[in-house]
Design a protein around this motif. Structure first.
Motif, short mmCIF file in Angstrom:
data_model
loop_
_atom_site.label_atom_id
_atom_site.label_comp_id
_atom_site.label_asym_id
_atom_site.label_seq_id
_atom_site.Cartn_x
_atom_site.Cartn_y
_atom_site.Cartn_z
N LEU A 1 0.77 -1.21 -0.03
CA LEU A 1 -0.03 0.23 -0.15
C LEU A 1 0.85 1.22 0.00
O LEU A 1 1.86 1.20 0.40
N ASP B 1 2.45 5.06 1.20
CA ASP B 1 2.56 5.57 2.56
C ASP B 1 1.46 6.25 2.91
O ASP B 1 0.85 7.27 2.05
N SER B 2 1.20 6.04 4.45
CA SER B 2 -0.18 6.87 4.75
C SER B 2 0.13 8.16 5.08
O SER B 2 1.19 8.75 5.35
N GLU C 1 -3.41 4.98 8.33
CA GLU C 1 -2.67 4.17 9.27
C GLU C 1 -3.35 2.89 9.77
O GLU C 1 -2.76 1.86 9.74
N ILE D 1 -4.08 0.32 6.99
CA ILE D 1 -2.79 -0.46 7.03
C ILE D 1 -2.54 -1.48 7.97
O ILE D 1 -2.23 -2.65 7.88
N HIS E 1 -5.00 -4.33 7.73
CA HIS E 1 -4.53 -5.17 6.52
C HIS E 1 -3.45 -5.91 6.80
O HIS E 1 -3.47 -7.27 6.59
N ASP E 2 -2.28 -5.76 7.65
CA ASP E 2 -1.32 -6.46 7.85
C ASP E 2 -1.78 -7.43 8.91
O ASP E 2 -1.19 -8.72 8.98
#
Length: 228
Positions: free
Chosen positions: A9, A11-12, A18, A21, A24-25
């Motif tokens: 993805l 960078d936020s 954030e 992400i 997602h992880d």
């Protein structure tokens, strides 16, 4: 913006992205654990030559493989619901921006500041500057203050469009006759690119969005120069 060979993805640039992400992880880690476990069990079964002649039923193992997936789904569902409510929360916005989708451009209104209005068209390739990004740059960028709560109202004038900026974690459908809203908080300066992500026609991918995040004092100067 996305770059060449960028597999992950972007960078936020906002707290909401954030959190997206992180989720997602988190979901990907659970998926990897399940894949490794199931793969290991299948590998063992292929090379297992033992046979249990007296095994007729296994209630214990059936209870385990029914309850365990339910618990794993809870570990995915609860953070997902938390994030869903965070994305929908509007926290006393400092600036309200209205975005109207047209074929094939966006128009914007800053209704808080004497109703500043402008259209934002994609810059054609033959008119693009040497440092510009093809199919992504626009003639009028959306200027917004950083470290401020921004509310965006999205609608459309003709067909369904979608105002999407991946670095901010924002995707809002613009539907004719309906006003949708969301919020975001830009925590660093820079240029953030997006595109229409709804299948609104043949040229929907050529409706780029460019947000220019600036400090608040620069934003006030920009507003003053556009009002004068």
């Amino acid at each position: 913006m996305s770059t060449w060979a960028n597999l992950g993805l972007q960078d936020s640039a906002s707290p909401l992205m954030e959190q997206l992400i992180f989720f997602h992880d988190h979901a990907l880690l659970i998926l990897v654990m399940i894949t490794v476990l199931v793969g290991y069990l299948m590998f063992i079964l292929f090379f297992n030559s033992y046979v249990n002649r007296f095994l007729l039923h296994g209630q214990l193992i059936e209870m385990i493989w029914t309850i365990l997936p339910a618990i794993i789904l809870l570990f995915i569902a609860l953070p997902s619901l938390r994030l869903l409510y965070l994305l929908d929360e509007i926290n006393e916005p400092s600036v309200t921006l209205k975005s109207i989708g047209h074929q094939w451009y966006w128009s914007y209104e800053y209704s808080d500041f004497n109703n500043i209005e402008f259209d934002s068209y994609m810059i054609p390739t033959n008119e693009l500057a040497t440092d510009g990004f093809r199919l992504l740059d626009v003639d009028n960028r959306v200027v917004l203050p950083m470290n401020s709560q921004i509310r965006i109202l999205v609608t459309a004038a003709d067909v369904i469009h979608s105002w999407t900026v991946p670095a901010l974690g924002v995707k809002v459908d613009g539907t004719p006759g309906r006003l949708n809203q969301t919020n975001f908080f830009i925590n660093r300066p820079g240029l953030f690119y997006g595109q229409c992500s709804e299948i609104c026609g043949a040229n929907h991918s050529f409706m780029p969005i460019v947000i220019e995040s600036v400090p608040v004092n620069y934003f006030i100067k920009w507003i003053s120069s556009n009002n004068s």
